[in-house]
Design a protein around this motif. Structure first.
Motif, PDB file in Angstrom:
ATOM      1  N   VAL A 158      33.294  19.815   1.833  1.00  0.00           N
ATOM      2  CA  VAL A 158      33.925  19.808   3.153  1.00  0.00           C
ATOM      3  C   VAL A 158      35.432  19.607   3.023  1.00  0.00           C
ATOM      4  N   ARG A 159      35.835  18.666   2.165  1.00  0.00           N
ATOM      5  CA  ARG A 159      37.273  18.407   1.987  1.00  0.00           C
ATOM      6  C   ARG A 159      37.985  19.632   1.429  1.00  0.00           C
ATOM      7  N   ASN A 164      40.884  21.820   3.273  1.00  0.00           N
ATOM      8  CA  ASN A 164      42.176  22.049   2.622  1.00  0.00           C
ATOM      9  C   ASN A 164      42.558  23.525   2.625  1.00  0.00           C
ATOM     10  N   GLU A 165      41.537  24.388   2.524  1.00  0.00           N
ATOM     11  CA  GLU A 165      41.772  25.826   2.490  1.00  0.00           C
ATOM     12  C   GLU A 165      41.921  26.426   3.886  1.00  0.00           C
ATOM     13  N   GLY A 166      41.853  25.581   4.928  1.00  0.00           N
ATOM     14  CA  GLY A 166      42.063  26.063   6.295  1.00  0.00           C
ATOM     15  C   GLY A 166      40.820  26.568   6.997  1.00  0.00           C
ATOM     16  N   ALA A 167      39.643  26.295   6.438  1.00  0.00           N
ATOM     17  CA  ALA A 167      38.403  26.759   7.066  1.00  0.00           C
ATOM     18  C   ALA A 167      38.160  26.006   8.373  1.00  0.00           C
ATOM     19  N   ASP A 168      37.621  26.712   9.346  1.00  0.00           N
ATOM     20  CA  ASP A 168      37.279  26.108  10.642  1.00  0.00           C
ATOM     21  C   ASP A 168      35.798  25.750  10.623  1.00  0.00           C
ATOM     22  N   LEU A 169      35.501  24.513  10.282  1.00  0.00           N
ATOM     23  CA  LEU A 169      34.108  24.071  10.149  1.00  0.00           C
ATOM     24  C   LEU A 169      33.616  23.486  11.464  1.00  0.00           C
ATOM     25  N   PRO A 170      32.502  23.975  12.003  1.00  0.00           N
ATOM     26  CA  PRO A 170      31.957  23.426  13.271  1.00  0.00           C
ATOM     27  C   PRO A 170      31.196  22.120  13.028  1.00  0.00           C
TER      28      PRO A 170
END
Length: 362
Positions: A41-42, A46-52
């Motif tokens: 998750v971290r 850091n890579e800019g992913a939009d995690l719901p």
């Protein structure tokens, strides 16, 4: 053996961080599942992913945050090992199922009977997985209007605030003026509403949708009667409408709006759609219907069809109508009904779009 205390730049740390080997997270082989999940998750964040992440149950969100707060620094070897393991797990997934009974019911909506879905939702309880507002935002304006009218002004103000701006504007426009003004003012009182309160309101509104009694018929009563009377003989249709006028004039008006008969064709069908319509109807049926057009209404429809079909076909049909002469009223009505049925089939197939009368638009 001398330990190497030099620490290179780590992807999980800032340039301010200084770490000793004892502060580094243990190698991947001894990390538990929670630690590996926190690392993935971290890295994605850091890579800019939009995690719901808000779709996770509250307890899982809390455990994830607690785990991330205790991780410290992660060396490159451990990071690469965790990422490779995560990628291998994803590659091995062949099929994923919904998370819990509530999500399974949502996936199967429309594929199981409403009675079964209602019973299972009741057994699943009020709490649904994920954000209830995501589901409420997908409701059509008509349903949102009913919700806003049924709830107190403060709840309606929260509902309005949670909708996307275009949909909120559409909802305000569909509400009666006095109610829309009260809700608009109530929005000014929502400044101190807590996230927990908004969540509870969303759960309550979503639960009402789940507990709504299933209906046996998809169409409204007026539409069902109108469809039946469309296929009925003119004498039967007039008799039924007269009886409805005496019994329930409001319902009779609704039924009349759903009726579409031969005399309505000029005002409901666009001239450009006539050539496609006459091609879809057997020519003998068309000739019979036009030969039976004897009163002002049916004659107007006959002229409308003849005037908008190809000229050579119109001349041919006129000749056949004259040769056919007078037809029985029953045969003429049956032919007219077939033409209406052809129009409905083309409408359902998207081949033509009926004009909506002005009184229905209002």
């Amino acid at each position: 053996m001398q330990q190497n205390t030099q620490v290179s730049t780590l992807p999980m740390a800032t340039t301010r961080d200084v770490a000793t080997p004892s502060q580094l997270t243990k190698p991947s082989a001894v990390l538990d599942t929670k630690a590996k999940a926190a690392i993935v998750v971290r890295l994605l964040l850091n890579e800019g992913a939009d995690l719901p992440l808000e779709d996770l149950p509250d307890d899982l969100q809390a455990r994830l945050i607690q785990q991330m707060g205790s991780m410290g620094l992660v060396d490159r070897t451990t990071l690469h090992s965790v990422v490779e393991e995560f990628a291998d797990v994803l590659d091995g997934v062949g099929l994923s199922f919904p998370n819990g009974l509530a999500e399974a019911i949502s996936v199967m909506d429309g594929k199981i009977s409403p009675q079964t879905a209602a019973r299972l939702r009741k057994e699943a309880g009020v709490r649904q997985a994920g954000d209830p507002w995501a589901r409420l935002k997908l409701l059509p304006i008509e349903d949102l209007v009913r919700v806003a009218q049924a709830e107190c002004t403060e709840i309606a103000a929260v509902l309005l605030s949670k909708l996307d701006t275009p949909k909120a504007a559409a909802l305000l426009g569909a509400l009666p003026g006095p109610l829309a003004r009260r809700i608009t003012y109530a929005v000014s009182q929502t400044g101190h509403v807590t996230p927990d309160a908004v969540d509870r309101i969303g759960l309550s509104l979503a639960a009402q949708l789940d507990h709504k009694a299933p209906v046996a018929f998809d169409d409204a009563p007026g539409a069902r009667i109108g469809a039946i009377l469309n296929q009925s003989a003119a004498a039967t249709r007039d008799d039924m409408l007269t009886g409805l006028d005496e019994t329930d004039s409001e319902f009779a008006t609704t039924v009349r709006k759903s009726i579409f008969i031969f005399t309505h064709i000029p005002e409901r069908v666009r001239p450009r759609d006539v050539p496609g319509l006459v091609r879809a109807v057997d020519q003998n049926v068309l000739v019979t219907a036009l030969a039976a057009a004897s009163d002002d209404g049916t004659k107007a429809t006959a002229e409308f069809l003849l005037g908008n079909m190809p000229s050579r076909l119109a001349d041919s049909v006129r000749e056949e109508v004259q040769e056919k002469g007078k037809v029985k009223a029953r045969d003429g009505e049956a032919a007219m009904t077939e033409i209406i049925a052809a129009i409905r089939i083309q409408e359902q197939a998207g081949e033509l779009e009926l004009i909506v009368p002005e009184q229905e638009q209002e």
